[in-house]
Design a protein around this motif. Sequence first.
Motif, PDB file in Angstrom:
ATOM      1  N   GLY A 349       0.824  -1.356  -0.344  1.00 18.96           N
ATOM      2  CA  GLY A 349      -0.918  -0.177   0.001  1.00 18.96           C
ATOM      3  C   GLY A 349       1.021   0.870   0.129  1.00 18.96           C
ATOM      4  O   GLY A 349       0.725   2.456  -0.701  1.00 18.96           O
ATOM      5  N   ILE A 350       1.513   0.869   0.636  1.00 14.95           N
ATOM      6  CA  ILE A 350       3.091   2.423   1.166  1.00 14.95           C
ATOM      7  C   ILE A 350       3.319   3.157  -0.538  1.00 14.95           C
ATOM      8  O   ILE A 350       3.524   3.383  -1.026  1.00 14.95           O
ATOM      9  N   ARG A 356       2.728   5.985  -7.421  1.00 10.41           N
ATOM     10  CA  ARG A 356       1.233   5.762  -8.168  1.00 10.41           C
ATOM     11  C   ARG A 356       0.862   3.942  -8.870  1.00 10.41           C
ATOM     12  O   ARG A 356       0.685   4.661 -10.046  1.00 10.41           O
ATOM     13  N   THR A 357       1.354   3.146  -8.757  1.00 12.48           N
ATOM     14  CA  THR A 357       1.332   1.923  -9.537  1.00 12.48           C
ATOM     15  C   THR A 357       1.638   0.840  -9.199  1.00 12.48           C
ATOM     16  O   THR A 357       2.080   1.286  -7.506  1.00 12.48           O
ATOM     17  N   ILE A 363       8.155  -0.423 -10.809  1.00 10.40           N
ATOM     18  CA  ILE A 363       8.148   0.122  -9.384  1.00 10.40           C
ATOM     19  C   ILE A 363      10.215  -0.918  -9.094  1.00 10.40           C
ATOM     20  O   ILE A 363      10.399  -1.404  -9.309  1.00 10.40           O
ATOM     21  N   ARG A 364      10.976   0.384  -9.241  1.00 11.18           N
ATOM     22  CA  ARG A 364      12.146   0.772  -8.888  1.00 11.18           C
ATOM     23  C   ARG A 364      12.928   1.012  -8.032  1.00 11.18           C
ATOM     24  O   ARG A 364      12.329   2.834  -8.060  1.00 11.18           O
ATOM     25  N   GLY A 365      14.551   0.905  -7.253  1.00 13.16           N
ATOM     26  CA  GLY A 365      14.635   2.084  -6.475  1.00 13.16           C
ATOM     27  C   GLY A 365      14.143   2.739  -5.270  1.00 13.16           C
ATOM     28  O   GLY A 365      14.493   3.654  -5.233  1.00 13.16           O
ATOM     29  N   SER A 443       5.289   9.755  -5.520  1.00 11.17           N
ATOM     30  CA  SER A 443       4.847  11.432  -5.247  1.00 11.17           C
ATOM     31  C   SER A 443       5.251  12.093  -4.102  1.00 11.17           C
ATOM     32  O   SER A 443       6.508  10.841  -3.510  1.00 11.17           O
ATOM     33  N   PRO A 444       5.148  12.784  -3.882  1.00  6.84           N
ATOM     34  CA  PRO A 444       6.237  13.434  -2.449  1.00  6.84           C
ATOM     35  C   PRO A 444       6.028  12.800  -0.886  1.00  6.84           C
ATOM     36  O   PRO A 444       6.473  13.253  -0.219  1.00  6.84           O
ATOM     37  N   THR A 445       4.594  12.551  -1.072  1.00  8.80           N
ATOM     38  CA  THR A 445       3.352  12.207   0.221  1.00  8.80           C
ATOM     39  C   THR A 445       4.721  10.770   0.738  1.00  8.80           C
ATOM     40  O   THR A 445       4.809  10.050   0.095  1.00  8.80           O
TER      41      THR A 445
END
Length: 491
Positions: A349-350, A356-357, A363-365, A443-445
Amino acid sequence: MYELIVLALGLPVVTAFASLATRQRGLLKVMNVASSLATCGLVFAIAAGVLRDGPFAWRWLYVDALSVLLLVVVGVLTFTATLFSVSYMETEANEGHVRPGLLGGYYALLQLFAFTMLAVLVVENLGLMWVGVEATTLASTLLVAFYFNRSALEAAWKYVMVCNVGILFALLGTILLYYAQLSAGGGGAALSRAALEALSGRLDPFLVKLAFVFILIGYGTKAGLAPMHTWLPDAHSQAPSPVSGLLSGALLSCALYVLIRNLGIVTAVLGSGFVQAALLLFGVLSVAVAVPFMLVQHDIKRLLAYSSVEHVGIVSFGLGIGTPLALYGAAFHILNHAVAKSALFYLAGIISQRYRTKHVMRIRGMLAAMPAVGAMFLVAVLAIVGTPPLNVFFSKFAIVAAAFAAGRPVLGAVLLLLLAGVFAGMMYYTTRMVFGAAPGGLSPTPPGACALAAVALSLAWVVGTGLYMPPVLDELLTRAAAQMFAATGGL
């Protein structure tokens, strides 16, 4: 003990109604976290009472070591899911994925879902257990559909349809057991587990065997055993991540619990051979079906969902082997999988909020973008694939070693081979996601403190019980395994 059980059942219901009436988001979060923590404390108090005084029975209530093991799972996961929800759902609301006005409904459904699972675990009557399992579907369907988009609604519809068909099979099996009870002249305590076991010498074997087939298919569907697992990847991938953790860690375990409770009557009538063969068949099939789907999976939550199918299969395999060591391993594995998999769904979830996917190839790094989350995800994956010295390794090892010790080396070798395939698939995707350079436009959040705390608590358990087995936990697992041994008939 009676008061503790009533409080543990009543607190989530009261909190659910209070959540619907609360409009202040701060109060809503504090109230739900405090309630879940209190429920978790009550569950541990019940566990301490059972370990000290033995099983508790009063009319339709019954709690023994096996019940307590699952109560601890539900209590702990409800607390971590609620704690994780504080940060996760706040971010979802702030980013416009959830209307803030629906948060009260979310927490209310979460508490009702916890109540239905707790109710399943404290009743003695097989008919009431069936009602409780059906209630879990009703409570969790709206949570699966919570985002109310096309994919979530389709997943919820599939979840309801498949689980309801399965639960109808379980109902038919339960009715057949009742008919066998009536035919044997024991209609005074309808579907009482103790009454049925006392009558086992007079029950019609054909009726009981037919009932077992329906019950295995029915509760096996709810537990996610292949080939009845088809609802699981869709529901787990579309539900909010805290709900996915509860579905995978707690709900599947509750369904397995009810199946085990029914086995006590079946093995008393038919012996253990037929039951153990069926459990081994579905166990191996579930792991075998999960492997290819995990190898080609591109959605991180669907990948974790198929991993749950694999782990339910491992527990079924342990039950099928049926020796004390295998059953100890199965009891330990239920606990380990529940905590580790819920942590993985929280982390998913995080990750999906930050990137955002949910597509693993995008998703990497993670270690570069968010080092703490990346490190925790790596530890959680290493745990779930059975890497020493994390606790899942020891429960898997116990089950596989028991297979060889019981004179079933071929089955043990097949399971080991399949687990190697799972390890390869999970680690291939994990290394791609964790290492390397992070992409731009994230995302900066940052993840909230409550979300990180929930994951850290879960991982502390995964690492801690791998390095050291507390005597009280060993005692609980030993007694739960003894209950399973009585239910499955042993070898």
